[in-house]
Design a protein around this motif. Structure first.
Motif, PDB file in Angstrom:
ATOM      1  N   GLY A   1       0.846  -1.189   0.000  1.00  0.00           N
ATOM      2  CA  GLY A   1       0.000   0.000   0.000  1.00  0.00           C
ATOM      3  C   GLY A   1       0.877   1.233   0.000  1.00  0.00           C
TER       4      GLY A   1
ATOM      5  N   THR B   1      -3.849   3.798   1.441  1.00  0.00           N
ATOM      6  CA  THR B   1      -4.642   2.906   0.584  1.00  0.00           C
ATOM      7  C   THR B   1      -3.819   1.648   0.318  1.00  0.00           C
TER       8      THR B   1
ATOM      9  N   VAL C   1      -3.275  -2.360  -1.409  1.00  0.00           N
ATOM     10  CA  VAL C   1      -3.390  -2.891  -2.780  1.00  0.00           C
ATOM     11  C   VAL C   1      -4.740  -3.543  -3.073  1.00  0.00           C
ATOM     12  N   ASP C   2      -5.500  -3.907  -2.050  1.00  0.00           N
ATOM     13  CA  ASP C   2      -6.829  -4.486  -2.299  1.00  0.00           C
ATOM     14  C   ASP C   2      -7.907  -3.407  -2.239  1.00  0.00           C
ATOM     15  N   ASN C   3      -7.476  -2.143  -2.213  1.00  0.00           N
ATOM     16  CA  ASN C   3      -8.361  -0.961  -2.158  1.00  0.00           C
ATOM     17  C   ASN C   3      -8.956  -0.713  -0.778  1.00  0.00           C
TER      18      ASN C   3
ATOM     19  N   ARG D   1      -8.964   1.192   2.554  1.00  0.00           N
ATOM     20  CA  ARG D   1      -8.414   2.495   2.951  1.00  0.00           C
ATOM     21  C   ARG D   1      -8.497   2.630   4.458  1.00  0.00           C
TER      22      ARG D   1
ATOM     23  N   ARG E   1      -2.952 -10.155  -6.366  1.00  0.00           N
ATOM     24  CA  ARG E   1      -3.736  -9.200  -7.154  1.00  0.00           C
ATOM     25  C   ARG E   1      -4.557  -9.882  -8.247  1.00  0.00           C
TER      26      ARG E   1
ATOM     27  N   ARG F   1      -7.318 -11.907  -6.512  1.00  0.00           N
ATOM     28  CA  ARG F   1      -8.075 -11.046  -5.607  1.00  0.00           C
ATOM     29  C   ARG F   1      -8.336 -11.738  -4.269  1.00  0.00           C
TER      30      ARG F   1
ATOM     31  N   SER G   1     -13.270  -0.913   4.095  1.00  0.00           N
ATOM     32  CA  SER G   1     -12.664  -2.174   3.659  1.00  0.00           C
ATOM     33  C   SER G   1     -12.748  -2.365   2.154  1.00  0.00           C
TER      34      SER G   1
END
Lengths: 149, 226
Positions: free
Chosen positions: A30, A74, A76-78, A80, A98, A101, A118
């Protein structure tokens, strides 16, 4: 004496090299985004660095905010997160494939407050947070954790 | 006397124990917020079913093994080492929550871009669409990164799909590099990553036992700006 110093430097270099190489090999998990002026402290393998916007985070990093300091991250899996002043947050585990997922993550807040929105990991129930007294399993949601000392 | 010492010790431990609160809030994501607005207006989906506000939930496992669950906006679990969780409703307008959630970074944006037929690169008009989209996605975003993930359909061998998708992702990355060099995107090359999405996305839509078929829809590159 000079020969001894050269040998000592070479040995020291060899000892330091694996840690540096390992850091480079470990994937970024991130980035620090919005951060108060002056940055925040990130502790990595015993060293503390002052991190600004764009700073790439690695698994195991510890993010520490002082009074008046705030930071948004943020992953890598979005996912925050935002970390409030006077907080200490340990990103203990953050594994995310990635392309598939999937993965799992564990973030520990020892003191302070943290906001969370999340991302992909929460869909599988593999995004977890720890506090001194509990473990939180998350299902696609937004929430705030507060730990008073 | 001993009782006093024990009592004092107990009080000291209680004083040291941290108090913790977990507060579930309304969704922070724009699409979920839209669903919540529709739900509160009593809107229904095209199939007639009621639209639900996707608040999600948090399961709290206390160190003593007790489990609590919060699943509604403004629910708060309040607990400490010596006390298991109590759930109550709180005011979402609390300035602390507004401040903390207001510090979340800008929401990531994702866009799909399609390869020219028989090519592993974007046609000029599609690359221009990507350039415009990237400028919009990068606006006001600090510490930005651009992820370029290319996918394949579910046919063939996994190793080949890995290789093909990586090649496509790198091809588009190089196209983006060219646009950066030309000053068309306010980004640095080091902030652009190419990822092999392979066939996993396409396979996630398949039913058990289904035979994979060629599918042009998955000849796509998904670009995420976070």
């Amino acid at each position: 004496m000079r020969k001894f110093i050269v040998v000592l430097a070479a040995v020291g270099g060899l000892l330091l090299q694996p840690a540096t190489a390992q850091n480079a090999q470990r994937p970024d998990i991130g980035r620090i985004k919005n951060v108060t002026a002056g940055g925040v402290d990130v502790q990595r393998r015993g060293n503390t660095q002052r991190a600004q916007s764009g700073y790439p985070l690695k698994e195991g990093d510890i993010v520490v905010t002082g009074p008046g300091q705030r930071v948004g991250i943020t992953f890598v899996d979005n996912t925050r997160i935002s970390i409030a002043p006077s907080s200490r947050v340990i990103i203990s585990t953050y594994l995310f494939d990635r392309s598939r997922r999937e993965g799992n993550a564990n973030i520990r807040i020892e003191r302070g407050a943290m906001g969370v929105d999340s991302g992909s990991l929460a869909r599988s129930g593999n995004l977890r947070f720890e506090t001194p007294n509990s473990t939180l399993g998350v299902r696609g949601t937004s929430f705030v954790i507060e730990v008073d000392e | 006397m001993r009782a006093l010492v024990v009592l004092a010790g107990g009080l000291a431990l209680t004083a040291c124990a941290s108090t913790e609160r977990v507060t579930l809030l309304s969704p922070a994501q724009a699409d979920k917020q839209a669903a919540c607005a529709q739900a509160s207006a009593g809107a229904t989906a095209p199939d007639g079913s009621a639209i639900v506000c996707p608040v999600g939930g948090v399961e709290i496992t206390h160190n003593k093994g007790r489990v609590s669950y919060i699943s509604e906006a403004n629910q708060q679990a309040h607990f400490s080492r010596s006390r298991s969780a109590r759930v109550r409703n709180v005011d979402e307008g609390n300035p602390l929550y507004r401040e903390v959630m207001g510090d979340l970074p800008i929401e990531p944006m994702t866009g799909n871009f399609y390869f020219a037929t028989g090519k592993s690169e974007l046609a000029p008009e599609e690359l221009e669409r990507l350039r415009v989209w990237l400028n919009e996605a990068l606006a006001g975003r600090v510490g930005a990164e651009i992820e370029i993930m290319a996918h394949t359909d579910a046919t063939g061998d996994e190793a080949i799909n890995n290789r093909v998708s990586l090649g496509r992702a790198e091809m588009v990355r190089d196209q983006v590099y060219s646009v950066i060099d030309a000053g068309g995107i306010p980004a640095l090359k080091e902030d652009v990553q190419s990822v092999a999405g392979s066939w996993h996305w396409a396979r996630s839509f398949m039913r058990p036992g289904e035979v994979a078929q060629p599918d042009e829809r998955f000849r796509v590159v998904v670009v995420t700006v976070r």
